[in-house]
Each structure stands twice: as C-alpha cells, then as structure tokens.
Design a protein around this motif. Structure first.
Motif: not given
Ligand code: NAG
Ligand code: NAG
Ligand code: NAG
Length: 565
Positions: A239-245, A319-326
């Motif tokens: 999931t996307k971390p809280e502080d990820w803007d 940080k850019g766009k968040w994507s889940p890891r593979m």
C-alpha cells in the motif's frame, strides 16, 4: 621423415597407370563457342576470350580464359558429363589477376550438377561445388560451397565453409586446389600450401552443418491456455505510505537563496536603444509608425534587474507517482516453447566426396576489372595427378614469376642505393654521412648476403685473432713480471687449447661463405630456373618433380591428360 615417406608413396603411385581426369582444360586452342559456350542470358554483358597472358615469362601454355570488359557480369560454361564417385575428388586450377587492383570480383568455378542448355547457363543453374577466390570490399575469401540433397526430404541445401581462407589478389599466377576424401575430410591449398583442412562434419566447420538437427520443434502443439508466462506480478498487499505525496513538484524555489544586495527591481531589463534613429527611407504610410528597437539594459550587466526570484533546485521531497512493488509469480512456468520431437528429415551425411552425375564447369562472376585469367582447370580423382599437372604447368611459371619478382626487387634496391650514394656525397656533416653509409652497407649486404657473411666472418676472425694475440702477449708480460719462474709449465697446454678453438672458429665462417658465394653465382640470370627450383622443392613437396628427374622420359599421357569432352 613423413615427407620422405610421402614422396616414396608418391613415387610408387606414379608408376601405376593414372586414371583419366574427369575434366582437364589447358586452353591450348580457341574453343569459345565450340567447347566453352558464353551464356546468352542478357544479364551477362561481358565478353569472354581465350588469349595470351598480358605478361608471361614462359613460351608454352601462354593462353588462358579471360573476360575483357570492365564492370560486367560474365557467364560461361563447358558442358562435359562425368560421374564423380571415386574415393578422392580434386578440383584444381590457376588464376592470374592480370589487372590491378581488384576491388570487387570473383574467380570461382561452379561444378554443374543439372542437365542444362549452355546458352542459358546462369545464376540459377545448380551446382554441386562452388570453389575459388571471391572478393568485395573487406570481404576476401576462397569460397567453398557444397550443395547436397537431403535423402529424406529431397531438399537441396548449400553448405559454406565457415572460416574460409583468404585468396591472393596480386598479379602472380596462383594455384587453387580443393581435395575431398572418403574419410569426409577436405583440404584447400593455395600454391601447394595447405590453408585449411578438416573434418567436414566438425561442428562449426560448415554453415549450416551438413548434418541436420536431430530434433525439431513441434509447432502443431499450441500454448496451453492456462500457461503462466509472467515471471512477476503486482504485490496486492503493498500500500502507498502515508507520507507519500504524489503531487510534490520535481523542482522548488531554493528557500535558502536570498536576493543579492545590489539587485535593483526598479531597473527595467530592456530599454529603448538610445542610438537608434529612424531610417531616412522610412515611409510612415507604408511601414507604419517608427518604433525604437529595445535592447538589453546595460545597467543590468553589473547587477541583477527586474523582479527577483530564487533559483529552481531539485525538490528533496519529490517522490512521483506511487506504484505497488513487483514480486515473483508463484505460478510462473517459464517461457513457453513447443516441444522438441525427433527430426524426420535427420540423416548422417556420408560420401560428401561423391557427386554422381555432373555436367561440366561454369563460371559466373562479376568483373569490375577485366583480365582475370583462368587456366589448367582440372577435376579428377587423384591428388597425385593434380600435383603432376601442377608440376608441369604452374610450377615453371611460378618459378619464372618469382625470379622476375626477385630481379625487380634487386633492381629497385640498386636504384635506391644509387640515390643514397649521391645523398652520401652531398651530405655535409660527418654524422649524417655515417648514417647513410650504414644504411647503404646494410642494404648492400641484404642483396649480396654471401659477401656480407664473408666480410663479417673475416672481421670476426680478425678480432678473435688480435684478442688472443694480445692476451697471449699480455699474459706473457704479466707472468714474467709477477711470477718469473713458477706456473710456466702450465702455459703451453693452455696455449694449445686456445689455438685449437681459434682454428675451428676460423674454419667455419670461410666454409659457409664459399658455399654461399657458389649459391650466389647460380642465381645469375643465365641459369634462372635451376636455383629457384631448389627453393621450390622445399616450399611445395609436390614430389612428382623428383620422380621426373628419375625417369628422364615421362609418359606423354601422364603429362598432358586428354581433354575430357
Ligand atoms: C553491364 O551491366 C551492369 C548491370 O546491369 C551495368 O552496371 C554495367 O555498366 C554494364 N556494363 C557494360 C560494359 O555494359
Ligand atoms: C605485375 O604488374 C606489374 C605492373 O603492372 C608488371 O610490371 C609485372 O610484370 C606484372 N607481373 C606479372 C607476373 O604479371
Ligand atoms: C537550507 O539550509 C538549511 C541549513 O543550512 C538546510 O538544513 C536545508 O536543507 C536547506 N534547504 C534546502 C532546500 O537546501
């Protein structure tokens, strides 16, 4: 040892009756249009002739087959049926590139294996063997291609020698020879020197290999629908971390920067050019109202002007766009490939030296430079026979050419020495004179090495002689001074050993030098061939020459095999 053995075998062999060659063409008469038929295919716009060589040093066998028109395609063939089923298969012929340089062109033969009409011989006439020099740009090789039929599928395939040797493109007559033997080996030689030989079925030797692959892919099998070929999948638990803007900009204004003290926000960046004046031919009605052009404010050169803004710097919080890891896919089965099944067309190639019915020789080449000459084309079942023919035709010509080459080089060097000598005389400084003299002497020795050896040997002897003489004189003086009575008894024996080594040293150089000066005498132009022959026998162990000297009257039949028709 092996050479001796081989020549013995060759000698015994040569005594036996030699089989007729399948094909032999010495081009003794003009047979264009009778035996050798130029192709009438419009693609071929070159002209073939049988004519004397442009430069030749022999009176016999001067003619050869050559094409005369530059920048042409050339096709010609000689139809002649034979069956090649012996334990040895040999192709041999001479090529002389008479006009230099050859940037692009071929001098290879094709041995035709289809019944065909000579006037329509062309590129698509099939061949069993293609062999000979080929060059274009940086590509230079002795082509060797064999076409064989797959007995199971009936399909014909061309197999090319993967690492073909380099062909020679100077204007000397070169002898190209291909030998195939019953043990599935091949050998290519140029001027009697083996350039490459090997097992025809060895991996990597021919491209593609003669033996088809044992298995093939079964394309009738389709990829199963449930086949998983994704190696990685998205981790759904990530999931996307809280502080990820995601909206944080890539660059920000530097918060730590401050406006320089001398920055003047009131000063404009651009001002009207104070030196500009309205041109005399300005017409307000046509060109509109004249406006003074703006220029950069010179006051801004020394300090900043206009509205101040902090410079942009990379945003540390970007940080850019968040994507889940593979993560690795637990169901991954690997890439799908159709299964391998036994190749129903697989076969073990045998008898790569046997060709069944053949239909003659064709030449189908590009010639940018004309006068590429072909001669003494031999196709047969005996390497010994090919060597005999070479000894009668190519060897004497090669020797004469090499002698001419040597004499030319000597002449060149003589000219150079004459130049050096005049330089030497003109040279003012002693050092310069010495350098030229050294070159001159070394060069002179290179040409007349027997004299060089003789003089060097002489100088060496002189030095040894002087040294021993001086040493002896010295030791006598020393001995008589330091030790007037004792040790005298041992000196005679010492002296005797010294003299014996000295004698030996004196003997050997003079011996070699006389031999060499004899050799030098031989190479005078009056007896050119003899000396060259001596060299030749070492270079090419084409033993039948030795046989010739033993049997003074060689059989005519063996010497010039009947032309095959
Ligand atoms: C021969 O044909 C080739 C290709 O069609 C052409 O480039 C060449 O100029 C022709 N040469 C002569 C001599 O006609
Ligand atoms: C090779 O070419 C040179 C210059 O064109 C000529 O002088 C020489 O005789 C030629 N040699 C042979 C063997 O043809
Ligand atoms: C501004 O300066 C402070 C103190 O030197 C430093 O900790 C901070 O990282 C700087 N900020 C940026 C964005 O460079």
């Amino acid at each position: 040892m092996s050479i001796v053995l081989f020549s013995l075998i060759a000698l015994l062999w040569a005594e036996e009756e030699q089989p007729e060659p399948y094909f032999f063409e010495p081009f003794e008469d003009d047979s264009i249009g009778t035996r050798w038929i130029p192709s009438e295919d419009p693609y071929y716009n070159g002209t073939w002739v049988i004519e004397d060589r442009l430069v030749d040093f022999l009176e016999e066998g001067r003619k050869g087959l050559t094409m005369t028109t530059p920048k042409t395609f050339n096709g010609i063939s000689c139809k002649s049926m034979f069956t090649a089923d012996a334990s040895e298969f040999v192709v041999q012929y001479e090529v002389k590139i008479q006009e230099q340089p050859v940037e692009c062109g071929g001098a290879y033969l094709k041995i035709i294996n289809q019944d065909y009409e000579p006037r329509s011989f062309n590129d698509s006439t099939t061949f069993a063997i293609m062999f000979g020099p080929d060059r274009c740009g940086s590509k230079n090789k002795v082509q060797f291609i064999e076409r064989i039929q797959n007995p199971k599928s009936g399909h014909w395939a061309e197999h090319s020698l993967a690492h073909a040797p380099q062909a020679l493109w100077d204007n000397y007559t070169h002898l190209y020879r291909l030998v195939l033997t019953a043990d599935q080996r091949f050998e290519i030689s140029i001027d009697g020197k083996v350039e490459i030989s090997g097992d025809m079925n060895e991996e990597g030797m021919f491209e593609p290999p003669f033996e088809p692959p044992k298995t093939v892919a079964d394309y009738s099998v389709k990829k199963p629908d449930d086949w998983v070929d994704e190696a990685e999948i998205v981790d759904v638990n990530d999931t996307k971390p809280e502080d990820w803007d995601e909206d944080a900009p890539m660059e920000i204004r530097d918060p730590n920067a401050s406006k320089p003290d001398d920055w003047n926000e009131d000063e404009p960046l651009y001002i009207p050019d104070p030196n500009a004046t309205q041109p005399a031919d300005w017409n307000e009605e046509e060109d509109g109202k004249y406006e003074i052009p703006m220029i950069e404010n010179p006051a801004c050169e020394s300090h900043g002007c206009g509205k101040w803004e902090a410079p942009l710097i990379p945003n540390p919080n970007y940080k850019g766009k968040w994507s889940p890891r593979m993560i690795p896919n637990p169901d991954y089965k690997g890439p799908w490939a159709p299964p391998q099944i036994p190749n129903k067309n697989h076969f073990i190639p045998q008898n790569l030296h046997v060709f069944g019915q053949l239909y003659g020789v064709g030449i189908d080449v590009l010639a940018l430079t004309p006068h590429v000459l072909f001669d003494n084309i031999y196709i047969g079942r005996s390497l010994i026979q090919a060597m005999e023919i070479a000894n009668d035709t190519w060897v004497p010509r090669h020797e004469a050419e090499m002698l001419d080459k040597k004499l030319n080089e000597q002449k060149q060097r003589k000219l150079m020495r004459a130049q050096q000598w005049s330089q030497f005389k003109a040279e003012p400084t002693l050092g310069g004179k010495a350098a030229i003299f050294k070159d001159l002497v070394l060069d002179l020795f290179a040409d007349n090495w027997a004299i060089g050896v003789f003089i060097c040997g002489g100088i060496l002897c002189l030095i040894i002689f002087c040294c021993t003489f001086l040493c002896r004189a010295c030791s006598r003086v020393v001995k008589t001074e330091v030790n007037p009575e004792g040790e005298q008894s041992s000196s005679p024996s010492e002296e005797s050993t010294e003299t014996s080594t000295e004698e030996k040293k004196e003997e050997s150089p003079s011996e070699t030098s006389t031999e060499e000066s004899k050799a030098e005498e031989k190479s005078t132009p009056e007896q050119p061939i003899k000396d060259e022959k001596k060299d030749k026998e070492e270079e090419e162990p084409a033993q039948p020459r030795k046989r010739q000297s033993q049997s003074p009257a060689p059989k005519k039949g063996g010497k010039k095999p009947r032309r095959d028709q």
